[in-house]
Motif scaffolding. Structure first.
Motif, PDB file in Angstrom:
ATOM      1  N   ARG A  45       0.834  -1.203   0.000  1.00 16.05           N
ATOM      2  CA  ARG A  45       0.000   0.000   0.000  1.00 16.05           C
ATOM      3  C   ARG A  45       0.863   1.245   0.000  1.00 16.05           C
ATOM      4  N   GLY A  46       0.426   2.199  -0.823  1.00 16.31           N
ATOM      5  CA  GLY A  46       1.032   3.521  -0.830  1.00 16.31           C
ATOM      6  C   GLY A  46       0.063   4.488  -0.191  1.00 16.31           C
ATOM      7  N   ASP A  47       0.308   5.763  -0.357  1.00 14.93           N
ATOM      8  CA  ASP A  47      -0.577   6.771   0.236  1.00 14.93           C
ATOM      9  C   ASP A  47      -1.997   6.650  -0.304  1.00 14.93           C
ATOM     10  N   VAL A  48      -2.137   6.441  -1.603  1.00 13.35           N
ATOM     11  CA  VAL A  48      -3.471   6.375  -2.211  1.00 13.35           C
ATOM     12  C   VAL A  48      -3.588   5.223  -3.203  1.00 13.35           C
ATOM     13  N   SER A  49      -2.687   4.265  -3.138  1.00 11.79           N
ATOM     14  CA  SER A  49      -2.733   3.180  -4.112  1.00 11.79           C
ATOM     15  C   SER A  49      -2.278   1.860  -3.503  1.00 11.79           C
ATOM     16  N   ILE A  50      -2.584   0.796  -4.227  1.00 14.74           N
ATOM     17  CA  ILE A  50      -2.260  -0.569  -3.820  1.00 14.74           C
ATOM     18  C   ILE A  50      -1.617  -1.245  -5.017  1.00 14.74           C
ATOM     19  N   ILE A  51      -0.651  -2.113  -4.764  1.00 11.62           N
ATOM     20  CA  ILE A  51      -0.137  -2.994  -5.816  1.00 11.62           C
ATOM     21  C   ILE A  51       0.033  -4.371  -5.195  1.00 11.62           C
ATOM     22  N   GLY A  52      -0.440  -5.383  -5.897  1.00 11.33           N
ATOM     23  CA  GLY A  52      -0.310  -6.751  -5.423  1.00 11.33           C
ATOM     24  C   GLY A  52       0.849  -7.435  -6.105  1.00 11.33           C
ATOM     25  N   LEU A  53       1.666  -8.116  -5.324  1.00 13.16           N
ATOM     26  CA  LEU A  53       2.747  -8.936  -5.871  1.00 13.16           C
ATOM     27  C   LEU A  53       2.319 -10.388  -5.759  1.00 13.16           C
ATOM     28  N   HIS A  54       2.317 -11.090  -6.875  1.00  8.46           N
ATOM     29  CA  HIS A  54       1.847 -12.471  -6.922  1.00  8.46           C
ATOM     30  C   HIS A  54       2.975 -13.352  -7.433  1.00  8.46           C
ATOM     31  N   GLY A  55       3.349 -14.365  -6.648  1.00  4.99           N
ATOM     32  CA  GLY A  55       4.400 -15.280  -7.062  1.00  4.99           C
ATOM     33  C   GLY A  55       4.008 -16.030  -8.321  1.00  4.99           C
ATOM     34  N   ALA A  56       4.897 -16.065  -9.305  1.00  6.52           N
ATOM     35  CA  ALA A  56       4.616 -16.731 -10.571  1.00  6.52           C
ATOM     36  C   ALA A  56       5.932 -17.020 -11.278  1.00  6.52           C
ATOM     37  N   ASP A  57       5.851 -17.791 -12.335  1.00  2.00           N
ATOM     38  CA  ASP A  57       7.049 -18.089 -13.116  1.00  2.00           C
ATOM     39  C   ASP A  57       7.143 -17.190 -14.346  1.00  2.00           C
ATOM     40  N   ARG A  58       6.475 -16.046 -14.282  1.00  2.00           N
ATOM     41  CA  ARG A  58       6.496 -15.098 -15.391  1.00  2.00           C
ATOM     42  C   ARG A  58       6.506 -13.674 -14.832  1.00  2.00           C
ATOM     43  N   GLU A  59       6.835 -12.737 -15.682  1.00  4.26           N
ATOM     44  CA  GLU A  59       6.852 -11.327 -15.307  1.00  4.26           C
ATOM     45  C   GLU A  59       5.778 -10.622 -16.122  1.00  4.26           C
ATOM     46  N   GLU A  60       4.642 -10.320 -15.489  1.00  2.00           N
ATOM     47  CA  GLU A  60       3.531  -9.633 -16.149  1.00  2.00           C
ATOM     48  C   GLU A  60       2.875  -8.680 -15.161  1.00  2.00           C
ATOM     49  N   SER A  61       2.269  -7.650 -15.688  1.00  2.00           N
ATOM     50  CA  SER A  61       1.521  -6.711 -14.853  1.00  2.00           C
ATOM     51  C   SER A  61       0.135  -6.517 -15.451  1.00  2.00           C
ATOM     52  N   TYR A  62      -0.870  -6.357 -14.582  1.00  2.00           N
ATOM     53  CA  TYR A  62      -2.242  -6.107 -14.992  1.00  2.00           C
ATOM     54  C   TYR A  62      -2.820  -4.989 -14.148  1.00  2.00           C
ATOM     55  N   VAL A  63      -3.654  -4.169 -14.767  1.00  2.70           N
ATOM     56  CA  VAL A  63      -4.401  -3.177 -13.997  1.00  2.70           C
ATOM     57  C   VAL A  63      -5.644  -3.877 -13.476  1.00  2.70           C
ATOM     58  N   MET A  64      -5.845  -3.782 -12.202  1.00  2.87           N
ATOM     59  CA  MET A  64      -7.029  -4.344 -11.556  1.00  2.87           C
ATOM     60  C   MET A  64      -7.572  -3.266 -10.635  1.00  2.87           C
ATOM     61  N   PHE A  65      -8.709  -3.557 -10.014  1.00  5.55           N
ATOM     62  CA  PHE A  65      -9.307  -2.604  -9.098  1.00  5.55           C
ATOM     63  C   PHE A  65      -9.647  -3.300  -7.794  1.00  5.55           C
ATOM     64  N   ASP A  66      -9.737  -2.517  -6.744  1.00  8.38           N
ATOM     65  CA  ASP A  66     -10.022  -2.981  -5.397  1.00  8.38           C
ATOM     66  C   ASP A  66     -11.159  -2.110  -4.881  1.00  8.38           C
ATOM     67  N   THR A  67     -12.190  -2.739  -4.281  1.00  4.66           N
ATOM     68  CA  THR A  67     -13.332  -1.945  -3.815  1.00  4.66           C
ATOM     69  C   THR A  67     -13.853  -2.450  -2.478  1.00  4.66           C
ATOM     70  N   ASP A  68     -14.451  -1.531  -1.736  1.00  2.00           N
ATOM     71  CA  ASP A  68     -15.164  -1.931  -0.522  1.00  2.00           C
ATOM     72  C   ASP A  68     -16.674  -1.912  -0.763  1.00  2.00           C
ATOM     73  N   GLU A  69     -17.089  -1.566  -1.983  1.00  2.00           N
ATOM     74  CA  GLU A  69     -18.507  -1.602  -2.357  1.00  2.00           C
ATOM     75  C   GLU A  69     -18.932  -3.063  -2.524  1.00  2.00           C
ATOM     76  N   PRO A  70     -20.136  -3.427  -2.088  1.00  2.00           N
ATOM     77  CA  PRO A  70     -20.610  -4.795  -2.324  1.00  2.00           C
ATOM     78  C   PRO A  70     -20.582  -5.119  -3.817  1.00  2.00           C
ATOM     79  N   LEU A  71     -19.997  -6.254  -4.171  1.00  4.92           N
ATOM     80  CA  LEU A  71     -19.872  -6.612  -5.581  1.00  4.92           C
ATOM     81  C   LEU A  71     -21.224  -6.774  -6.261  1.00  4.92           C
ATOM     82  N   GLU A  72     -22.235  -7.184  -5.515  1.00  2.00           N
ATOM     83  CA  GLU A  72     -23.567  -7.333  -6.095  1.00  2.00           C
ATOM     84  C   GLU A  72     -24.111  -5.998  -6.599  1.00  2.00           C
TER      85      GLU A  72
END
Length: 123
Positions: A45-72
């Motif tokens: 976590r940064g001041d206003v952002s998040i980045i997830g590090l996921h263990g894998a056998d490749r080097e790739e990045s994806y833009v994703m989103f994180d929310t506290d709103e109910p997904l429904e």
């Protein structure tokens, strides 16, 4: 509240974690299980952002989103607007909504983690 939450798949979580710490990010949630030689997940976590590090056998990045709103609620709003493929999936780490954007790309919105079983929140 929704925020961008890019995810970085990497074989070098420890190195990426140190790099992001130099940029000003701090570890917030880490996986309890380890997949030698690296952790399998670190949420930074940064001041206003998040980045997830996921263990894998490749080097790739994806833009994703994180929310506290109910997904429904988000799913209903998207479907009312014609994005009928918006679907919620229950993963081992929590829930996510996936939908196809107007350009045909998959967009994922992760529900903010509430159940940290198998993970550790860093103070």
């Amino acid at each position: 509240m929704i925020s961008a939450a890019p995810i970085r798949f990497t074989a070098n979580i420890d190195e990426m974690r140190r790099f992001l710490e130099l940029l000003g990010f701090e570890a917030h949630i880490v996986s309890e299980r380890k997949s030698p030689p690296n952790l399998t997940w670190v949420e930074m976590r940064g001041d206003v952002s998040i980045i997830g590090l996921h263990g894998a056998d490749r080097e790739e990045s994806y833009v994703m989103f994180d929310t506290d709103e109910p997904l429904e609620a988000l799913q209903a709003r998207l479907q009312e607007a014609g994005f009928n493929d918006a679907r919620i999936t229950d993963e081992a780490w929590g829930r996510m909504l996936e939908v196809t954007d107007p350009q045909g790309e998959s967009v994922q919105v992760n529900e903010r983690m509430k159940d940290t079983y198998g993970y550790r929140v860093v103070d």
